[in-house]
Design an enzyme around this catalytic site. Structure first.
Site, PDB file in Angstrom:
ATOM      1  N   ARG A 106       0.842  -1.212   0.000  1.00  0.00           N
ATOM      2  CA  ARG A 106       0.000   0.000   0.000  1.00  0.00           C
ATOM      3  C   ARG A 106       0.873   1.256   0.000  1.00  0.00           C
ATOM      4  O   ARG A 106       0.626   2.213  -0.750  1.00  0.00           O
ATOM      5  CB  ARG A 106      -0.904  -0.034   1.229  1.00  0.00           C
ATOM      6  CG  ARG A 106      -1.728   1.212   1.490  1.00  0.00           C
ATOM      7  CD  ARG A 106      -2.563   0.975   2.748  1.00  0.00           C
ATOM      8  NE  ARG A 106      -3.355   2.117   3.143  1.00  0.00           N
ATOM      9  CZ  ARG A 106      -2.917   3.064   3.969  1.00  0.00           C
ATOM     10  NH1 ARG A 106      -1.673   3.014   4.440  1.00  0.00           N
ATOM     11  NH2 ARG A 106      -3.712   4.066   4.314  1.00  0.00           N
TER      12      ARG A 106
ATOM     13  N   ARG B 140       7.780 -19.679  -3.686  1.00  0.00           N
ATOM     14  CA  ARG B 140       9.216 -19.927  -3.632  1.00  0.00           C
ATOM     15  C   ARG B 140       9.617 -20.225  -5.071  1.00  0.00           C
ATOM     16  O   ARG B 140       8.877 -20.893  -5.796  1.00  0.00           O
ATOM     17  CB  ARG B 140       9.515 -21.117  -2.734  1.00  0.00           C
ATOM     18  CG  ARG B 140       8.892 -20.963  -1.333  1.00  0.00           C
ATOM     19  CD  ARG B 140       9.891 -21.201  -0.254  1.00  0.00           C
ATOM     20  NE  ARG B 140       9.295 -21.108   1.071  1.00  0.00           N
ATOM     21  CZ  ARG B 140       9.616 -20.155   1.949  1.00  0.00           C
ATOM     22  NH1 ARG B 140      10.498 -19.214   1.643  1.00  0.00           N
ATOM     23  NH2 ARG B 140       9.063 -20.143   3.150  1.00  0.00           N
ATOM     24  N   CYS B 141      10.742 -19.715  -5.513  1.00  0.00           N
ATOM     25  CA  CYS B 141      11.129 -19.891  -6.912  1.00  0.00           C
ATOM     26  C   CYS B 141      12.591 -20.350  -6.960  1.00  0.00           C
ATOM     27  O   CYS B 141      13.496 -19.550  -7.193  1.00  0.00           O
ATOM     28  CB  CYS B 141      10.927 -18.562  -7.667  1.00  0.00           C
ATOM     29  SG  CYS B 141      11.276 -18.640  -9.421  1.00  0.00           S
TER      30      CYS B 141
ATOM     31  N   GLU C  58      15.530 -13.940   3.129  1.00  0.00           N
ATOM     32  CA  GLU C  58      16.901 -14.066   2.636  1.00  0.00           C
ATOM     33  C   GLU C  58      17.007 -14.494   1.165  1.00  0.00           C
ATOM     34  O   GLU C  58      17.721 -13.869   0.378  1.00  0.00           O
ATOM     35  CB  GLU C  58      17.637 -15.073   3.527  1.00  0.00           C
ATOM     36  CG  GLU C  58      19.119 -15.080   3.308  1.00  0.00           C
ATOM     37  CD  GLU C  58      19.776 -16.301   3.965  1.00  0.00           C
ATOM     38  OE1 GLU C  58      19.077 -17.064   4.674  1.00  0.00           O
ATOM     39  OE2 GLU C  58      20.978 -16.491   3.733  1.00  0.00           O
TER      40      GLU C  58
ATOM     41  N   ILE D  28       9.063 -13.633   9.072  1.00  0.00           N
ATOM     42  CA  ILE D  28       8.813 -13.761  10.511  1.00  0.00           C
ATOM     43  C   ILE D  28      10.066 -14.183  11.281  1.00  0.00           C
ATOM     44  O   ILE D  28      10.108 -14.089  12.495  1.00  0.00           O
ATOM     45  CB  ILE D  28       7.683 -14.781  10.796  1.00  0.00           C
ATOM     46  CG1 ILE D  28       8.065 -16.177  10.281  1.00  0.00           C
ATOM     47  CG2 ILE D  28       6.368 -14.298  10.223  1.00  0.00           C
ATOM     48  CD1 ILE D  28       7.168 -17.293  10.825  1.00  0.00           C
ATOM     49  N   ASP D  29      11.091 -14.681  10.555  1.00  0.00           N
ATOM     50  CA  ASP D  29      12.240 -15.308  11.232  1.00  0.00           C
ATOM     51  C   ASP D  29      13.178 -14.316  11.926  1.00  0.00           C
ATOM     52  O   ASP D  29      13.970 -14.712  12.783  1.00  0.00           O
ATOM     53  CB  ASP D  29      13.061 -16.131  10.221  1.00  0.00           C
ATOM     54  CG  ASP D  29      12.233 -17.224   9.568  1.00  0.00           C
ATOM     55  OD1 ASP D  29      11.278 -17.702  10.201  1.00  0.00           O
ATOM     56  OD2 ASP D  29      12.532 -17.588   8.413  1.00  0.00           O
TER      57      ASP D  29
ATOM     58  N   LYS E  84      -0.339 -22.960  28.239  1.00  0.00           N
ATOM     59  CA  LYS E  84       0.078 -22.905  29.642  1.00  0.00           C
ATOM     60  C   LYS E  84      -1.126 -23.130  30.569  1.00  0.00           C
ATOM     61  O   LYS E  84      -1.006 -23.752  31.620  1.00  0.00           O
ATOM     62  CB  LYS E  84       0.718 -21.535  29.918  1.00  0.00           C
ATOM     63  CG  LYS E  84       1.724 -21.557  31.036  1.00  0.00           C
ATOM     64  CD  LYS E  84       2.528 -20.272  31.038  1.00  0.00           C
ATOM     65  CE  LYS E  84       3.406 -20.212  32.267  1.00  0.00           C
ATOM     66  NZ  LYS E  84       4.279 -19.034  32.278  1.00  0.00           N
TER      67      LYS E  84
ATOM     68  N   ARG F  93      13.211 -21.104  10.872  1.00  0.00           N
ATOM     69  CA  ARG F  93      14.256 -21.686  10.012  1.00  0.00           C
ATOM     70  C   ARG F  93      15.506 -21.983  10.840  1.00  0.00           C
ATOM     71  O   ARG F  93      15.403 -22.668  11.842  1.00  0.00           O
ATOM     72  CB  ARG F  93      14.561 -20.731   8.864  1.00  0.00           C
ATOM     73  CG  ARG F  93      14.295 -21.381   7.548  1.00  0.00           C
ATOM     74  CD  ARG F  93      14.353 -20.515   6.354  1.00  0.00           C
ATOM     75  NE  ARG F  93      14.954 -19.231   6.501  1.00  0.00           N
ATOM     76  CZ  ARG F  93      15.845 -18.710   5.674  1.00  0.00           C
ATOM     77  NH1 ARG F  93      16.266 -19.420   4.648  1.00  0.00           N
ATOM     78  NH2 ARG F  93      16.303 -17.486   5.839  1.00  0.00           N
TER      79      ARG F  93
END
Ligand code: F6P
Length: 319
Positions: free
Chosen positions: A21, A72-73, A103, A127-128, A155, A172
Site C-alpha cells: 500500500r 518460492r522460486c 533471505e 517472521i524469522d 500454559k 528456520r
C-alpha cells in the site's frame, strides 16, 4: 524513473500488504506508474503483472498474507533465469523494482541489481528475524504476538493438568522466535539452534523444579534446533510426568499485522520508493535504532543475523 513494480516473494509475512500500500500510494504521489507482480519471482517470469491504483490497495493494510500472492522460486538461483526476469521487466518498461521478502528473495534482488543492472530496493519481510543489519523485519512482531497467545493458552492446560508442553515454533535456522516468545511467557526451557542442548541437565533441572512444586512446564523449541518429537523423546522419560507436543506451524505466518508491523511497513515502503528515486540500487530498507536507513544488500547477505545471546541469558535468569 517512470514505472516501478513491486513483488512479494518467499514465505508471506504480516505487514507485506501495508508495505505494498505504501509503495503504491507514495509512488503514485511521486508521479510514478506502479505495477504489481503476482506470485513472486515465478509470476515475474510468467509476466503476471498488473497496474496498481490508489484504490486497488484500499483496505489491505489490516490484512495478513500478501494480496500479490507469493511463491518460492528455486529456479531463480540460475543466472539465465534472472536474465529472463530482467528481460521481462525491460520489455514492460519497468525501471525500478521493490522486492519484499526474506533471505532467498533478497538474494535474488541483489543479483537482479548487481548482475542484471535492474534498479532494485529490498524490504525485509520474514517472521524469522534472521536478516542482518535491520533490527526487525516485517512480520516478526505479529508472529511473536501469535506465538505468545498460543503459548499462553497451552500454559492454561499445562497448569490444569500438571503437564509439560513441548512447543515447536518456526524460525528456520534462527532461534529468535523461540527465544523471545519463551522469554515473555516465562518458559522453563528454550531450545535454539545457536546453542547445543544437554538433555540430561535439562531433564534434571525440570525434575527439580517439579519437586519444588512447579505444576506446569513449558519448553519452547525452535524448529532449526530439533523437532518437538525429538525433544519429547529425550525429556519425557527423564522427567517422568505427562508430556504433550504442539507444533504451531503456519498459524505463525498469518493474521492481521500489529500496529508495529503496519508502521514499519509504511515507513519502509516510502523509504524504498525514495531510495529508487535517489538512484540507489541493490540496497535494503532497514530499521536501525528507530530510524529507517538503507544498507547495501551484499553487506546484509554476507552473514546471517546473530541471535542476541543476552536475550537468552535474560530468559534463563528470570524463569
Ligand atoms: O521463513 C519463514 C518460514 O515460515 C520459516 O520459519 C519456515 O521454516 C519456512 O518459512 C516454512 O516454509 P514453507 O511455508 O515453504 O513450508
Amino acid at each position: 524513473m517512470k514505472k516501478i513494480a513491486i513483488v512479494t516473494s518467499g514465505g508471506d509475512a504480516p505487514g507485506m500488504n501495508a508495505a505494498i500500500r505504501a509503495v503504491v500510494r507514495y509512488g503514485i504521489k511521486k508521479g510514478l506508474e506502479v505495477y504489481g507482480i503476482k506470485r513472486g519471482y515465478a509470476g515475474l517470469l510468467d509476466e503476471d503483472i498488473e497496474r496498481m491504483t490508489f484504490a486497488s490497495v484500499g483496505g489491505i493494510m489490516e490484512r495478513g498474507g500478501t494480496i500479490l500472492r507469493s511463491s518460492r522460486c528455486p529456479e531463480f538461483v540460475r543466472k539465465e533465469t534472472r536474465a529472463e526476469a530482467a528481460e521481462v521487466l525491460r520489455r514492460n518498461g519497468i525501471d525500478g523494482l521493490v522486492v519484499i521478502g526474506g533471505e532467498g528473495s533478497l538474494n535474488g534482488a541483489m543479483f537482479l541489481g548487481q548482475e542484471q543492472k535492474i534498479p532494485v530496493v529490498g524490504i525485509p519481510g520474514t517472521i524469522d528475524n534472521d536478516i542482518s543489519m535491520t533490527d526487525m523485519s516485517l512480520g516478526v512482531d505479529t508472529c511473536l504476538n501469535t506465538v505468545v497467545d498460543a503459548i499462553q493458552k497451552l500454559k492454561d492446560t499445562a497448569t490444569s493438568h500438571e503437564r509439560a508442553f513441548i512447543i515447536e515454533v518456526m524460525g528456520r535456522t534462527s532461534g529468535y522466535i523461540a527465544t523471545v516468545s519463551g522469554l515473555v511467557t516465562g518458559a522453563e526451557a528454550i531450545i535454539v539452534p545457536e546453542l547445543p542442548v544437554n538433555y540430561e541437565e535439562l531433564g534434571n533441572k525440570l525434575l527439580e523444579e517439579r519437586e519444588r512444586g512447579k505444576i506446569n512446564c513449558i519448553v519452547v523449541v525452535a524448529e532449526g534446533a530439533a523437532s518437538a518429537y525429538t525433544v519429547a523423546r529425550h525429556l519425557e522419560y527423564r522427567i517422568g510426568y505427562e508430556t504433550r507436543i504442539t507444533i504451531l506451524g503456519h498459524i505463525q505466518r498469518g493474521g492481521s499485522p500489529t500496529s508495529f508491523d503496519r508502521l514499519l511497513a509504511s515507513r519502509m515502503g516510502v523509504a524504498a520508493v525514495d531510495a529508487l528515486l535517489r538512484g540507489e540500487t541493490s540496497v535494503l530498507t532497514a530499521l536501525n535504532g528507530g530510524k529507517i536507513v538503507t544498507v547495501e544488500l551484499d553487506e546484509v547477505l554476507k552473514e546471517k543475523k546473530k541471535l542476541d545471546m543476552e536475550l537468552l541469558n535474560l530468559a534463563g535468569l528470570l524463569s
